[in-house]
Design an enzyme around this catalytic site. Structure first.
Site, PDB file in Angstrom:
ATOM      1  N   GLU A 286       0.848  -1.197   0.000  1.00 39.36           N
ATOM      2  CA  GLU A 286       0.000   0.000   0.000  1.00 39.36           C
ATOM      3  C   GLU A 286       0.883   1.247   0.000  1.00 39.36           C
ATOM      4  O   GLU A 286       1.928   1.286   0.634  1.00 39.36           O
ATOM      5  CB  GLU A 286      -0.863  -0.014   1.262  1.00 39.36           C
ATOM      6  CG  GLU A 286      -1.772   1.193   1.452  1.00 39.36           C
ATOM      7  CD  GLU A 286      -2.463   1.169   2.810  1.00 39.36           C
ATOM      8  OE1 GLU A 286      -3.525   1.790   2.932  1.00 39.36           O
ATOM      9  OE2 GLU A 286      -1.933   0.538   3.752  1.00 39.36           O
TER      10      GLU A 286
ATOM     11  N   LYS B 112     -10.003   2.866  -1.174  1.00 34.42           N
ATOM     12  CA  LYS B 112     -10.078   2.233   0.143  1.00 34.42           C
ATOM     13  C   LYS B 112     -11.314   2.692   0.913  1.00 34.42           C
ATOM     14  O   LYS B 112     -11.543   3.884   1.112  1.00 34.42           O
ATOM     15  CB  LYS B 112      -8.809   2.563   0.933  1.00 34.42           C
ATOM     16  CG  LYS B 112      -8.686   1.877   2.270  1.00 34.42           C
ATOM     17  CD  LYS B 112      -7.350   2.242   2.919  1.00 34.42           C
ATOM     18  CE  LYS B 112      -7.171   1.603   4.265  1.00 34.42           C
ATOM     19  NZ  LYS B 112      -5.884   1.998   4.900  1.00 34.42           N
TER      20      LYS B 112
ATOM     21  N   CYS C 167      -5.330  -3.038   3.249  1.00 35.81           N
ATOM     22  CA  CYS C 167      -4.837  -2.897   4.625  1.00 35.81           C
ATOM     23  C   CYS C 167      -5.945  -3.029   5.675  1.00 35.81           C
ATOM     24  O   CYS C 167      -6.424  -4.121   5.942  1.00 35.81           O
ATOM     25  CB  CYS C 167      -4.077  -1.583   4.748  1.00 35.81           C
ATOM     26  SG  CYS C 167      -2.959  -1.510   6.166  1.00 35.81           S
TER      27      CYS C 167
END
Length: 265
Positions: free
Chosen positions: A40, A108, A145
């Site tokens: 990431e 995200k 993540c």
């Protein structure tokens, strides 16, 4: 399909990071991989200056993306970069590139406002669910993540057909955090009987520890804290066998966690 995970420490300069990514592209090609998964936030990072990620954000037409698009011939490249949102923050955006095209784009959903961090100060959240994409007969779903701590998103991808979950991450150091990382990846694999590929950034701020979990929750490949290229061969027969002996998706009695066509709040 062979997948290579490129674990490295993201530098302050996007040019240095691009060179590192292109080197990993060549390593993946040399190993016969069909996909390279990077961590990431590979564009730029400075642990001493949290706002550096905002000041260095680039658009999709910027030089970083352009170079990786050019490098993606016959190789899928998965990574996350910072893309300006036009309102003073950026979208933490996961991309998969292949044959010079953007095949996956995912902003995200879950921002890391936890453990004294506040990603939402700099990052705007996405509002669309991550996709499932077929790479030569291997169906892959994507999380970024902190998303891995939310089982409903992984379950949604699994019931949408994902056989492999790809998780680029920059997992921060802290008490017990390595254990959190392994437990979350293994849980998402075991409860959905699919592979999970976790690509972690290493360095002074983040733990590294990239790993691959099989559909029955076993770690089959793992890195430490150093820069490395970790490879694994995805065996869909292993997925089929796991689903046969542990049919959790078939046995569930609840509705899908996310209904088709709905969006996050």
């Amino acid at each position: 399909m062979r997948i290579v995970i490129g674990q490295f420490a993201v530098a302050r300069s996007w040019e240095d990071n691009l060179a590192r990514c292109l080197d990993l592209v060549e390593k993946a090609r040399a190993r016969g991989a069909g996909m390279l998964v990077l961590p990431e936030g590979v564009l730029a990072r400075d642990p001493q200056d949290p706002d550096h990620v905002l000041s260095t954000a680039q658009s999709e037409t910027g030089p970083f993306m352009t170079a990786l698009l050019h490098a993606s011939k016959a190789l899928a490249i998965v990574f996350c970069v910072n893309v300006p949102d036009g309102a003073g923050r950026f979208f933490n955006t996961l991309y998969c590139l292949r044959d010079g095209e953007i095949t996956v784009r995912y902003r995200k959903l879950h921002l890391y406002d936890a453990f004294s961090m506040q990603e939402s100060r700099l990052i705007a959240p996405g509002n669309s669910l991550p996709p499932v994409y077929d790479f030569g007969g291997v169906r892959c779903g994507f999380l970024t993540c902190y998303d891995v701590r939310f089982p409903e998103i992984a379950r949604h991808l699994a019931v949408s057909g994902a056989e492999v979950l790809i998780v680029p991450a920059a997992w921060l150091r802290g008490p017990g955090k390595e254990r959190h990382w392994e437990v979350m990846l293994a849980a998402r694999a075991l409860e959905n009987t699919c592979y999970v590929i976790g690509a972690g950034e290493c360095g002074s701020q983040n733990i590294g520890h990239s790993m691959v979990i099989d559909p029955l929750g076993t770690v089959i490949a793992a890195a430490g804290i150093e820069e490395t290229a970790l490879e694994v061969d995805i065996d869909l027969g292993r997925v089929a066998r796991a689903k046969a002996v542990l049919p959790v998706l078939a046995n569930r009695r609840f509705a899908d966690p996310v209904l088709s066509g709905s969006e996050p709040r």
